[in-house]
Design a protein around this motif. Structure first.
Motif, PDB file in Angstrom:
ATOM      1  N   ILE A   1       4.825 -10.641  -2.702  1.00  0.00           N
ATOM      2  CA  ILE A   1       4.056 -10.450  -1.465  1.00  0.00           C
ATOM      3  C   ILE A   1       4.923 -10.027  -0.279  1.00  0.00           C
ATOM      4  O   ILE A   1       4.415  -9.651   0.763  1.00  0.00           O
ATOM      5  N   ASP A   2       6.234 -10.062  -0.443  1.00  0.00           N
ATOM      6  CA  ASP A   2       7.110  -9.581   0.631  1.00  0.00           C
ATOM      7  C   ASP A   2       7.517  -8.122   0.443  1.00  0.00           C
ATOM      8  O   ASP A   2       8.330  -7.596   1.207  1.00  0.00           O
ATOM      9  N   ALA A   3       6.975  -7.472  -0.580  1.00  0.00           N
ATOM     10  CA  ALA A   3       7.406  -6.096  -0.883  1.00  0.00           C
ATOM     11  C   ALA A   3       6.967  -5.103   0.194  1.00  0.00           C
ATOM     12  O   ALA A   3       7.568  -4.040   0.345  1.00  0.00           O
ATOM     13  N   ILE A   4       5.904  -5.435   0.937  1.00  0.00           N
ATOM     14  CA  ILE A   4       5.446  -4.518   1.981  1.00  0.00           C
ATOM     15  C   ILE A   4       5.243  -5.281   3.291  1.00  0.00           C
ATOM     16  O   ILE A   4       5.061  -6.504   3.282  1.00  0.00           O
ATOM     17  N   SER A   5       5.268  -4.552   4.406  1.00  0.00           N
ATOM     18  CA  SER A   5       5.217  -5.194   5.726  1.00  0.00           C
ATOM     19  C   SER A   5       3.796  -5.667   6.071  1.00  0.00           C
ATOM     20  O   SER A   5       2.822  -5.246   5.437  1.00  0.00           O
ATOM     21  N   GLU A   6       3.701  -6.510   7.083  1.00  0.00           N
ATOM     22  CA  GLU A   6       2.389  -6.962   7.570  1.00  0.00           C
ATOM     23  C   GLU A   6       1.532  -5.778   7.971  1.00  0.00           C
ATOM     24  O   GLU A   6       0.332  -5.710   7.678  1.00  0.00           O
ATOM     25  N   SER A   7       2.162  -4.833   8.643  1.00  0.00           N
ATOM     26  CA  SER A   7       1.432  -3.676   9.118  1.00  0.00           C
ATOM     27  C   SER A   7       0.878  -2.866   7.936  1.00  0.00           C
ATOM     28  O   SER A   7      -0.284  -2.437   7.937  1.00  0.00           O
ATOM     29  N   ALA A   8       1.695  -2.700   6.891  1.00  0.00           N
ATOM     30  CA  ALA A   8       1.239  -1.971   5.698  1.00  0.00           C
ATOM     31  C   ALA A   8       0.088  -2.709   5.024  1.00  0.00           C
ATOM     32  O   ALA A   8      -0.859  -2.089   4.526  1.00  0.00           O
ATOM     33  N   LYS A   9       0.162  -4.046   5.032  1.00  0.00           N
ATOM     34  CA  LYS A   9      -0.925  -4.825   4.415  1.00  0.00           C
ATOM     35  C   LYS A   9      -2.235  -4.587   5.163  1.00  0.00           C
ATOM     36  O   LYS A   9      -3.294  -4.415   4.566  1.00  0.00           O
TER      37      LYS A   9
ATOM     38  N   GLY B   1      -2.953  -1.976   6.875  1.00  0.00           N
ATOM     39  CA  GLY B   1      -3.347  -0.610   6.551  1.00  0.00           C
ATOM     40  C   GLY B   1      -4.023  -0.538   5.193  1.00  0.00           C
ATOM     41  O   GLY B   1      -5.029   0.161   5.012  1.00  0.00           O
ATOM     42  N   ALA B   2      -3.494  -1.290   4.230  1.00  0.00           N
ATOM     43  CA  ALA B   2      -4.086  -1.299   2.890  1.00  0.00           C
ATOM     44  C   ALA B   2      -5.522  -1.819   2.958  1.00  0.00           C
ATOM     45  O   ALA B   2      -6.436  -1.278   2.330  1.00  0.00           O
ATOM     46  N   LEU B   3      -5.716  -2.878   3.770  1.00  0.00           N
ATOM     47  CA  LEU B   3      -7.075  -3.429   3.899  1.00  0.00           C
ATOM     48  C   LEU B   3      -8.035  -2.385   4.470  1.00  0.00           C
ATOM     49  O   LEU B   3      -9.178  -2.260   4.018  1.00  0.00           O
ATOM     50  N   LEU B   4      -7.551  -1.631   5.468  1.00  0.00           N
ATOM     51  CA  LEU B   4      -8.400  -0.581   6.056  1.00  0.00           C
ATOM     52  C   LEU B   4      -8.719   0.488   5.004  1.00  0.00           C
ATOM     53  O   LEU B   4      -9.834   0.999   4.915  1.00  0.00           O
ATOM     54  N   PHE B   5      -7.717   0.825   4.200  1.00  0.00           N
ATOM     55  CA  PHE B   5      -7.862   1.847   3.157  1.00  0.00           C
ATOM     56  C   PHE B   5      -8.923   1.439   2.123  1.00  0.00           C
ATOM     57  O   PHE B   5      -9.745   2.252   1.705  1.00  0.00           O
ATOM     58  N   TYR B   6      -8.888   0.154   1.749  1.00  0.00           N
ATOM     59  CA  TYR B   6      -9.752  -0.308   0.651  1.00  0.00           C
ATOM     60  C   TYR B   6     -11.082  -0.885   1.121  1.00  0.00           C
ATOM     61  O   TYR B   6     -11.884  -1.310   0.295  1.00  0.00           O
ATOM     62  N   SER B   7     -11.310  -0.940   2.452  1.00  0.00           N
ATOM     63  CA  SER B   7     -12.557  -1.538   2.923  1.00  0.00           C
ATOM     64  C   SER B   7     -13.597  -0.474   3.248  1.00  0.00           C
ATOM     65  O   SER B   7     -13.256   0.617   3.715  1.00  0.00           O
TER      66      SER B   7
ATOM     67  N   SER C   1       2.756  16.157  10.032  1.00  0.00           N
ATOM     68  CA  SER C   1       3.055  14.729  10.113  1.00  0.00           C
ATOM     69  C   SER C   1       1.971  13.972   9.351  1.00  0.00           C
ATOM     70  O   SER C   1       0.800  14.370   9.332  1.00  0.00           O
ATOM     71  N   LEU C   2       2.418  12.889   8.715  1.00  0.00           N
ATOM     72  CA  LEU C   2       1.490  12.077   7.934  1.00  0.00           C
ATOM     73  C   LEU C   2       0.392  11.525   8.836  1.00  0.00           C
ATOM     74  O   LEU C   2      -0.779  11.452   8.458  1.00  0.00           O
ATOM     75  N   LYS C   3       0.791  11.184  10.067  1.00  0.00           N
ATOM     76  CA  LYS C   3      -0.178  10.627  10.998  1.00  0.00           C
ATOM     77  C   LYS C   3      -1.296  11.641  11.292  1.00  0.00           C
ATOM     78  O   LYS C   3      -2.464  11.289  11.367  1.00  0.00           O
ATOM     79  N   ALA C   4      -0.908  12.909  11.422  1.00  0.00           N
ATOM     80  CA  ALA C   4      -1.911  13.929  11.762  1.00  0.00           C
ATOM     81  C   ALA C   4      -2.904  14.132  10.617  1.00  0.00           C
ATOM     82  O   ALA C   4      -4.110  14.256  10.850  1.00  0.00           O
ATOM     83  N   ILE C   5      -2.422  14.129   9.364  1.00  0.00           N
ATOM     84  CA  ILE C   5      -3.378  14.325   8.258  1.00  0.00           C
ATOM     85  C   ILE C   5      -4.242  13.070   8.094  1.00  0.00           C
ATOM     86  O   ILE C   5      -5.433  13.160   7.797  1.00  0.00           O
ATOM     87  N   VAL C   6      -3.676  11.889   8.369  1.00  0.00           N
ATOM     88  CA  VAL C   6      -4.484  10.669   8.274  1.00  0.00           C
ATOM     89  C   VAL C   6      -5.591  10.701   9.326  1.00  0.00           C
ATOM     90  O   VAL C   6      -6.756  10.393   9.050  1.00  0.00           O
ATOM     91  N   LYS C   7      -5.230  11.123  10.536  1.00  0.00           N
ATOM     92  CA  LYS C   7      -6.247  11.223  11.594  1.00  0.00           C
ATOM     93  C   LYS C   7      -7.341  12.211  11.182  1.00  0.00           C
ATOM     94  O   LYS C   7      -8.522  12.005  11.458  1.00  0.00           O
TER      95      LYS C   7
ATOM     96  N   LEU D   1      -2.419   2.405   8.670  1.00  0.00           N
ATOM     97  CA  LEU D   1      -2.731   3.235   7.497  1.00  0.00           C
ATOM     98  C   LEU D   1      -1.496   4.030   7.052  1.00  0.00           C
ATOM     99  O   LEU D   1      -1.180   4.111   5.856  1.00  0.00           O
ATOM    100  N   VAL D   2      -0.791   4.599   8.033  1.00  0.00           N
ATOM    101  CA  VAL D   2       0.417   5.369   7.716  1.00  0.00           C
ATOM    102  C   VAL D   2       1.454   4.445   7.061  1.00  0.00           C
ATOM    103  O   VAL D   2       2.085   4.809   6.056  1.00  0.00           O
ATOM    104  N   ALA D   3       1.603   3.236   7.617  1.00  0.00           N
ATOM    105  CA  ALA D   3       2.571   2.290   7.043  1.00  0.00           C
ATOM    106  C   ALA D   3       2.211   1.971   5.593  1.00  0.00           C
ATOM    107  O   ALA D   3       3.090   1.849   4.729  1.00  0.00           O
ATOM    108  N   PHE D   4       0.922   1.850   5.328  1.00  0.00           N
ATOM    109  CA  PHE D   4       0.512   1.608   3.934  1.00  0.00           C
ATOM    110  C   PHE D   4       0.870   2.805   3.048  1.00  0.00           C
ATOM    111  O   PHE D   4       1.464   2.640   1.970  1.00  0.00           O
ATOM    112  N   LEU D   5       0.560   4.028   3.517  1.00  0.00           N
ATOM    113  CA  LEU D   5       0.858   5.219   2.697  1.00  0.00           C
ATOM    114  C   LEU D   5       2.358   5.310   2.410  1.00  0.00           C
ATOM    115  O   LEU D   5       2.768   5.757   1.332  1.00  0.00           O
TER     116      LEU D   5
END
Ligand code: HEC
Ligand code: HEC
Length: 501
Positions: free
Chosen positions: A292-300, A302-308, A389-395, A460-464
């Motif tokens: 559970i420490d493999a990814i940051s809080e922010s990425a987690k 982001g993952a929730l946003l991705f999967y919700s 930029s990854l942020k621009a394609i995510v937006k 979201l970017v942190a998750f990607l």
């Protein structure tokens, strides 16, 4: 006792407060628990390669495929190789919005410094000549539905895990994109490999008018390597080295050139090399497996946003980028800005996407949903490389309407100063956006616009970014997929020795 009761009432109120609001805020320690529910709910394991037959990079056939992938001898003018646009050190792509293949000023120079020669040929317009962005070849073994941005090389069955290799089941273009014929070679990557060598902008170039169709070019090139039919483009020594490489690759020490060096075997070996490029060991996989420490809080978060889902306040990316491969292989209109010279059947600057294949208006502007594995390393992004930029394609994925409104190709593209290919961006992109609106109204497109804060976009970017296998950022690790310039016969095999700028 009293204290415990008070404490539990307080706790219940707190939890009740959270539970009553089922929007995704990812607050508190709940985020790991919520994420585990998503992971279980979607049946994720982190390993999209399970039950697949993946060749090792050390296999003899993969080693032959690597030589073929890097050889300029598969371009008619000896000036481009597959690796010109798909280099492992550039994320399996070329780090350009639009590739430059044949007719580059310096064929060995890759990256943003790569420029097109001013050849004066009528096709050259001052910019790159290839109409679409080069996707990565990484994880080619994980595709089951189709290849190319429009799935024009396509499995008839889509069988999960087969990579199109369930016998005689691949459709590919014939003499035109819209003419579909059966493939003669094994699986999706090997079938795909039949096409770049026949594309004028990529590897064929524009001369040799006597070679009137794709098959003529393919056989000319296999004859070049084998020396059949008196094709003396290569020295006898070079042809002997190729023969030896094919004998090893196909484990046929006594095989002769005309039976071993065929276009089918060339494509099959290249496909195996690409299939060996499996890069799936990323922090997100480690997280799924329990670290559970493999990814940051922010990425987690982001993952929730991705999967919700939309109703939970999520971005619902998972409805298309599904499974451990992050793609359902299907085609959607996402209205990624229409930059570039276009690809179509009517000589406009539009890129009609899937409709070029089906000639069906309903398929206009549909492109294949991409895998997101190693996505931080495979930019520029989108079928036109419109975003750098990854942020621009995510937006853009969150809200194409807003993204298109703010889009400026002159600042966003990797190759600047190609005005001629930016002239029609606004009007062509408006058509694609209109199609997205129509598809939403008809219920064909499941996409809805989402309005997120900057912080949520960053999450979201942190998750990607957790989907990147550290090997693809490590030249030592990647060296197994790159021929050593000091190896004997490197020059004889016309291997491309890349420099980067
Ligand atoms: C000039 C640059 C260039 C060269 C050279 C080139 N490619 Fe590509 N490649 C592209 C572009 C652009 C696309 C996307 C084209 C499309 O979808 O219409 C692509 C698509 C692909 C794909 C599909 C990936 C996916 O996600 O579906 C594979 C695999 C691939 N190329 C392998 C090869 C191989 C093998 C060779 C050599 C035989 C090669 N390429 C040569 C630019 C290039
Ligand atoms: C309705 C299906 C759908 C949804 C929902 C969706 N995508 Fe996509 N995605 C696509 C398609 C199709 C493409 C390719 C579009 C193109 O280039 O024209 C794509 C491309 C991308 C790319 C660029 C891939 C590359 O290799 O260039 C990224 C990154 C991406 N999506 C991330 C996301 C994220 C993050 C979300 C959620 C906010 C999301 N997508 C939601 C279908 C979808």
């Amino acid at each position: 006792m009293k204290i415990v009761v008070y404490a539990s009432v307080f706790l219940a109120l707190l939890l009740g407060g959270c539970g009553g609001d089922d929007r995704v805020d990812g607050s508190g320690n709940n985020v790991d628990k919520k994420l585990r529910e998503k992971i279980d709910g979607f049946g994720l394991t982190g390993d999209p390669s399970a039950d697949r037959n993946i060749p090792s990079v050390d296999d003899a056939k993969v080693q032959l495929g690597m030589k073929l992938f890097y050889t300029k001898a598969l371009s008619l003018d000896f000036d481009a190789a597959c690796v010109s646009c798909h280099h492992p050190l550039l994320g399996g792509g070329d780090n350009l919005s639009f590739p430059i293949g044949a007719e580059a000023m310096d064929p060995n120079l890759l990256g943003p410094g790569r420029l097109h020669k001013n050849t004066g040929n009528s096709f050259f317009d001052g910019g790159p000549t290839v109409p679409r962005n080069a996707p990565t070849t990484f994880n080619a073994a994980l595709f089951d539905v189709g290849m190319f941005w429009d799935n024009r090389v396509e499995s008839k069955t889509g069988t999960t895990g087969a990579n199109g290799g369930d016998a005689d089941n691949i459709l590919m273009p014939g003499q035109s994109d819209s003419e579909r014929i059966d493939s003669l070679v094994g699986n999706l990557p090997s079938t795909q490999a039949l096409f770049p060598i026949t594309s004028a902008e990529e590897m064929r170039s524009f001369g040799h008018a006597e070679l009137q169709n794709g098959d003529a070019v393919r056989h000319y090139l296999s004859d070049r390597l084998s020396g059949a039919n008196g094709n003396e483009d290569l020295s006898e020594r070079a042809r002997n080295v190729w023969l030896e490489a094919f004998q090893k690759g196909f484990n046929t020490p006594d095989g002769n050139a005309s039976t071993l060096i065929t276009i089918e075997n060339i494509a099959s070996a290249i496909g195996e090399y690409e299939r060996s490029q499996l890069f799936i060991d990323n922090p997100w996989k480690a997280y799924i497996e329990g670290d559970i420490d493999a990814i940051s809080e922010s990425a987690k978060k982001g993952a929730l946003l991705f999967y919700s889902g939309y109703d939970e306040g999520g971005a619902n990316c998972v409805q298309c980028h599904s499974g451990d491969f992050f793609s359902d292989g299907a085609l959607y209109v996402m209205a990624v800005p229409q930059v570039g010279r276009g690809k179509n059947h009517d000589a406009s600057t539009e890129d009609y996407g899937r409709a070029n294949i089906t000639l069906n208006d309903e398929d206009k502007y549909k492109f294949r949903n991409m895998s997101l594995l190693n996505i931080s390393q495979t930019g520029p992004w989108g079928h036109s490389g419109a975003f750098t930029s990854l942020k621009a394609i995510v937006k853009h994925m969150l809200n194409p309407d807003e993204s298109v409104q703010n889009y400026n190709p002159y600042t966003e593209l990797k190759q600047r100063g190609i005005a001629v290919q930016c002239n029609d961006v606004e009007v062509n992109t408006a058509h694609a956006l209109e199609q997205l609106h129509v598809n939403r109204q008809k219920g064909i497109s499941p996409h809805k616009n989402v309005v997120f804060t900057e912080e949520q976009v960053n999450q979201l970017v942190a998750f990607l970014e957790t989907l990147t296998d550290p090997c693809v950022e490590d030249s030592q690790c990647l060296s197994a997929w790159i021929p050593d310039p000091r190896s004997p016969n490197f020059e004889l095999l016309q291997q491309l020795n890349a420099t980067f700028q």
